[in-house]
Design a protein around this motif. Structure first.
Motif, PDB file in Angstrom:
ATOM      1  N   TRP A 289       0.733  -1.180  -0.406  1.00 37.97           N
ATOM      2  CA  TRP A 289      -0.429  -0.073  -0.129  1.00 37.97           C
ATOM      3  C   TRP A 289       1.276   1.075  -0.081  1.00 37.97           C
ATOM      4  O   TRP A 289       0.676   2.125  -0.623  1.00 37.97           O
ATOM      5  N   LEU A 290       1.599   0.911   1.174  1.00 39.98           N
ATOM      6  CA  LEU A 290       2.957   2.499   0.927  1.00 39.98           C
ATOM      7  C   LEU A 290       3.179   2.998  -0.862  1.00 39.98           C
ATOM      8  O   LEU A 290       3.201   3.828  -1.173  1.00 39.98           O
ATOM      9  N   THR A 291       3.775   1.805  -1.415  1.00 37.05           N
ATOM     10  CA  THR A 291       4.688   1.636  -2.876  1.00 37.05           C
ATOM     11  C   THR A 291       3.744   1.899  -3.990  1.00 37.05           C
ATOM     12  O   THR A 291       3.765   3.258  -4.700  1.00 37.05           O
ATOM     13  N   ARG A 292       2.005   2.060  -2.944  1.00 36.82           N
ATOM     14  CA  ARG A 292       1.226   1.411  -4.669  1.00 36.82           C
ATOM     15  C   ARG A 292       0.308   2.951  -4.553  1.00 36.82           C
ATOM     16  O   ARG A 292       0.217   3.663  -5.307  1.00 36.82           O
ATOM     17  N   TYR A 293       0.305   3.596  -3.143  1.00 39.85           N
ATOM     18  CA  TYR A 293      -0.958   4.429  -3.121  1.00 39.85           C
ATOM     19  C   TYR A 293      -0.388   6.144  -2.130  1.00 39.85           C
ATOM     20  O   TYR A 293      -0.709   7.321  -2.347  1.00 39.85           O
ATOM     21  N   PHE A 294       1.253   6.171  -2.398  1.00 37.91           N
ATOM     22  CA  PHE A 294       1.592   6.700  -1.660  1.00 37.91           C
ATOM     23  C   PHE A 294       2.973   7.537  -2.697  1.00 37.91           C
ATOM     24  O   PHE A 294       3.241   7.019  -3.636  1.00 37.91           O
ATOM     25  N   ASN A 295       3.238   8.485  -2.142  1.00 44.14           N
ATOM     26  CA  ASN A 295       4.217   9.034  -3.601  1.00 44.14           C
ATOM     27  C   ASN A 295       5.730   8.539  -2.777  1.00 44.14           C
ATOM     28  O   ASN A 295       6.616   9.150  -1.528  1.00 44.14           O
ATOM     29  N   VAL A 296       6.213   7.880  -3.562  1.00 40.93           N
ATOM     30  CA  VAL A 296       7.268   7.253  -3.713  1.00 40.93           C
ATOM     31  C   VAL A 296       9.050   8.824  -3.605  1.00 40.93           C
ATOM     32  O   VAL A 296       9.732   8.068  -3.423  1.00 40.93           O
ATOM     33  N   ARG A 297       8.611   9.260  -4.085  1.00 40.76           N
ATOM     34  CA  ARG A 297       9.125  10.206  -4.663  1.00 40.76           C
ATOM     35  C   ARG A 297       9.834  10.756  -3.557  1.00 40.76           C
ATOM     36  O   ARG A 297      11.024  11.730  -3.367  1.00 40.76           O
ATOM     37  N   ASP A 298       8.872  10.974  -2.124  1.00 33.75           N
ATOM     38  CA  ASP A 298       8.938  12.561  -0.833  1.00 33.75           C
ATOM     39  C   ASP A 298      10.086  11.173   0.226  1.00 33.75           C
ATOM     40  O   ASP A 298      10.137  10.178   0.215  1.00 33.75           O
ATOM     41  N   SER A 299      10.597  12.189   0.986  1.00 36.70           N
ATOM     42  CA  SER A 299      12.019  11.146   1.556  1.00 36.70           C
ATOM     43  C   SER A 299      10.577  10.336   2.230  1.00 36.70           C
ATOM     44  O   SER A 299      11.408   9.236   3.201  1.00 36.70           O
ATOM     45  N   ARG A 300      10.018  11.145   3.007  1.00 39.87           N
ATOM     46  CA  ARG A 300       9.058  10.193   4.728  1.00 39.87           C
ATOM     47  C   ARG A 300       8.589   8.999   3.575  1.00 39.87           C
ATOM     48  O   ARG A 300       8.475   8.145   5.062  1.00 39.87           O
ATOM     49  N   THR A 301       7.937   9.244   2.994  1.00 47.75           N
ATOM     50  CA  THR A 301       7.428   7.817   2.323  1.00 47.75           C
ATOM     51  C   THR A 301       8.366   6.692   1.879  1.00 47.75           C
ATOM     52  O   THR A 301       8.302   5.467   2.430  1.00 47.75           O
ATOM     53  N   THR A 302       9.785   7.158   1.782  1.00 46.18           N
ATOM     54  CA  THR A 302      10.665   6.516   1.446  1.00 46.18           C
ATOM     55  C   THR A 302      10.907   6.043   3.397  1.00 46.18           C
ATOM     56  O   THR A 302      11.771   4.589   3.056  1.00 46.18           O
ATOM     57  N   ASN A 303      11.063   6.353   3.850  1.00 49.48           N
ATOM     58  CA  ASN A 303      11.827   6.337   5.426  1.00 49.48           C
ATOM     59  C   ASN A 303      10.416   5.100   5.636  1.00 49.48           C
ATOM     60  O   ASN A 303      10.878   4.492   6.559  1.00 49.48           O
ATOM     61  N   ALA A 304       9.563   5.350   4.989  1.00 53.71           N
ATOM     62  CA  ALA A 304       8.139   4.269   6.326  1.00 53.71           C
ATOM     63  C   ALA A 304       8.612   3.314   5.320  1.00 53.71           C
ATOM     64  O   ALA A 304       8.903   2.181   5.550  1.00 53.71           O
ATOM     65  N   ILE A 305       8.789   3.181   3.991  1.00 55.13           N
ATOM     66  CA  ILE A 305       9.327   1.897   3.230  1.00 55.13           C
ATOM     67  C   ILE A 305      10.405   1.649   4.670  1.00 55.13           C
ATOM     68  O   ILE A 305      10.379   0.094   4.054  1.00 55.13           O
ATOM     69  N   LYS A 306      11.269   1.849   3.804  1.00 61.12           N
ATOM     70  CA  LYS A 306      12.175   0.464   4.556  1.00 61.12           C
ATOM     71  C   LYS A 306      12.626   0.380   6.433  1.00 61.12           C
ATOM     72  O   LYS A 306      12.925   0.367   6.388  1.00 61.12           O
ATOM     73  N   GLN A 307      12.032   1.535   7.215  1.00 62.59           N
ATOM     74  CA  GLN A 307      10.937   0.729   7.880  1.00 62.59           C
ATOM     75  C   GLN A 307      10.700  -0.295   8.312  1.00 62.59           C
ATOM     76  O   GLN A 307      10.787  -1.274   8.755  1.00 62.59           O
ATOM     77  N   THR A 308       9.672  -0.492   7.464  1.00 63.72           N
ATOM     78  CA  THR A 308       8.521  -1.374   6.948  1.00 63.72           C
ATOM     79  C   THR A 308       9.055  -2.885   6.901  1.00 63.72           C
ATOM     80  O   THR A 308       9.017  -3.605   7.168  1.00 63.72           O
ATOM     81  N   ASP A 309      10.240  -2.148   5.807  1.00 64.96           N
ATOM     82  CA  ASP A 309      10.939  -3.851   5.391  1.00 64.96           C
ATOM     83  C   ASP A 309      12.296  -4.214   6.307  1.00 64.96           C
ATOM     84  O   ASP A 309      12.524  -5.734   6.730  1.00 64.96           O
ATOM     85  N   LYS A 310      12.968  -3.298   7.151  1.00 65.07           N
ATOM     86  CA  LYS A 310      13.420  -3.521   8.449  1.00 65.07           C
ATOM     87  C   LYS A 310      12.771  -4.382   9.526  1.00 65.07           C
ATOM     88  O   LYS A 310      12.928  -5.124   9.733  1.00 65.07           O
ATOM     89  N   LEU A 311      11.503  -3.931   9.009  1.00 65.68           N
ATOM     90  CA  LEU A 311      11.018  -4.623  10.836  1.00 65.68           C
ATOM     91  C   LEU A 311      10.010  -6.166   9.993  1.00 65.68           C
ATOM     92  O   LEU A 311      10.110  -7.361  10.849  1.00 65.68           O
ATOM     93  N   ILE A 312       9.775  -6.177   8.680  1.00 66.06           N
ATOM     94  CA  ILE A 312       9.831  -7.332   7.899  1.00 66.06           C
ATOM     95  C   ILE A 312      11.367  -8.448   8.221  1.00 66.06           C
ATOM     96  O   ILE A 312      10.636  -9.632   8.020  1.00 66.06           O
ATOM     97  N   ASN A 313      11.735  -8.008   7.448  1.00 70.21           N
ATOM     98  CA  ASN A 313      13.430  -9.270   8.383  1.00 70.21           C
ATOM     99  C   ASN A 313      13.841  -9.222   9.491  1.00 70.21           C
ATOM    100  O   ASN A 313      14.736  -9.477   9.906  1.00 70.21           O
ATOM    101  N   SER A 314      12.621  -9.089  10.603  1.00 69.53           N
ATOM    102  CA  SER A 314      12.727  -9.003  11.497  1.00 69.53           C
ATOM    103  C   SER A 314      12.497  -9.855  11.998  1.00 69.53           C
ATOM    104  O   SER A 314      11.644 -10.612  11.755  1.00 69.53           O
TER     105      SER A 314
END
Length: 339
Positions: A289-314
């Motif tokens: 949902w973050l990558t589909r509906y939110f602006n991935v060019r914005d740094s806030r969305t990019t940081n949220a996606i990175k945090q989600t990836d980190k949580l997924i890999n935990s």
């Protein structure tokens, strides 16, 4: 001669006036007047002192009434707390009576009581492991059971103590899951959802178009060129990486953010339950949902996606051993202890 006769008369009259009794009476009157004045002064002083004391007594009485009211309020609060404590004490006594009834149904032997208590402790520790994944609680329970056996200090419980210590060491060597840290990361990510920009309301700044230099034209041609430039400025063309982002209506952005928060909250619940499958599934859906509906060019969305990836890999779930050895040794001890 007449003047000489008058002088003795005057002396006689003066002698009468200077009579000691009269002088004493005058002095007594003066003393009584002075005594009356002093008494009056002392009475006035006593009245003033009495008035001050009455005022102080009134102030003390007022303070006493305030203190008494506060004491009454405190007593009411204490009575309420005492009622709560008594209710808890009643519940505790009921539980204790139930346990005592259970113990009375068992063997009267002290060793049988201890083994029954240890069995309950081991079963509770096993439930904590299998249902909640609470390794620390299981270790503490097994250590308490071993302490009970150590207090008895009988050789027939040696195998049971050996099994308990083996299970304790096995649990202590398990990898630790930072549940608190992961929960805080999820909470921060949930708090950032409302500030993330949507791809549907993102605007790309229009670069000013510099008209090419051309040869001088007439007035009509210049007017036509300027009107054409203004018309082109009214139209903005941009690229959408995901075609379904344009289908999102503006009034639906609120529900999108709430559903994203709900996904992250269910991932948080799965984390606390050590359900790694549901945990990663919810986070994967949130990332989509973050990558589909939110602006991935914005740094806030990019940081949220990175945090989600980190949580997924935990890792949130570990393979927890069952306390089968301790339970088997306990059953053997109970069978061997029976007459």
């Amino acid at each position: 001669m007449a003047e000489q006769d008058d002088k003795p008369d005057l002396l006689d009259k003066l002698g009468d006036y200077l009579n000691p009794a009269l002088i004493f009476a005058v002095l007594a009157f003066v003393f009584a007047g002075w005594q009356w004045w002093q008494t009056r002064t002392e009475l006035n002083a006593m009245r003033q002192e009495l008035s001050q004391r009455l005022t102080s007594a009134n102030d003390a009485a007022q303070a006493s009434r305030v203190l008494s009211q506060q004491t009454a309020d405190n007593n009411r609060d204490l009575a309420v707390h005492l009622g709560e404590i008594q209710a808890k004490l009643t519940d505790s006594q009921n539980q204790q009576m139930a346990l005592e009834a259970l113990y009375r149904d068992m063997s009267k032997s002290r060793d049988e009581w201890t083994l029954a208590d240890i069995e309950q402790v081991i079963l509770t520790a096993n439930q904590q492991l299998q249902l909640a994944g609470n390794v620390k609680a299981a270790i503490i329970a097994l250590q308490n059971a071993d302490a009970r056996l150590q207090a008895i200090n009988k050789p027939q419980f040696t195998n049971l103590r050996r099994a308990l210590n083996n299970d304790i060491q096995r649990l202590q060597t398990l990898p630790q899951v930072d549940t608190v840290g992961l929960t805080l990361q999820l909470d921060r990510l949930i708090a950032q959802v409302d500030q993330l920009p949507l791809s549907s309301d993102h605007e790309i700044p229009v670069k000013p178009v510099t008209p090419p230099k051309q040869a001088p034209v007439d007035m009509a041609g210049r007017f036509t060129q300027e009107m054409w430039q203004d018309l082109k400025g009214l139209v903005q063309v941009r690229r959408l990486d995901t075609p379904d982002a344009a289908l999102l209506a503006p009034e639906q952005s609120y529900f999108l953010r709430q559903n994203l928060k709900l996904r992250l909250l269910t991932a948080r619940i799965a984390l606390l339950a050590h359900d790694e499958t549901s945990y990663k599934s919810d986070l994967e859906a949130a990332k989509v949902w973050l990558t589909r509906y939110f602006n991935v060019r914005d740094s806030r969305t990019t940081n949220a996606i990175k945090q989600t990836d980190k949580l997924i890999n935990s890792t949130v779930s570990i393979e927890l051993p069952a306390l089968a050895d301790s339970l088997t040794a306990l059953q053997s001890s109970r069978l061997g202890h029976k007459p």
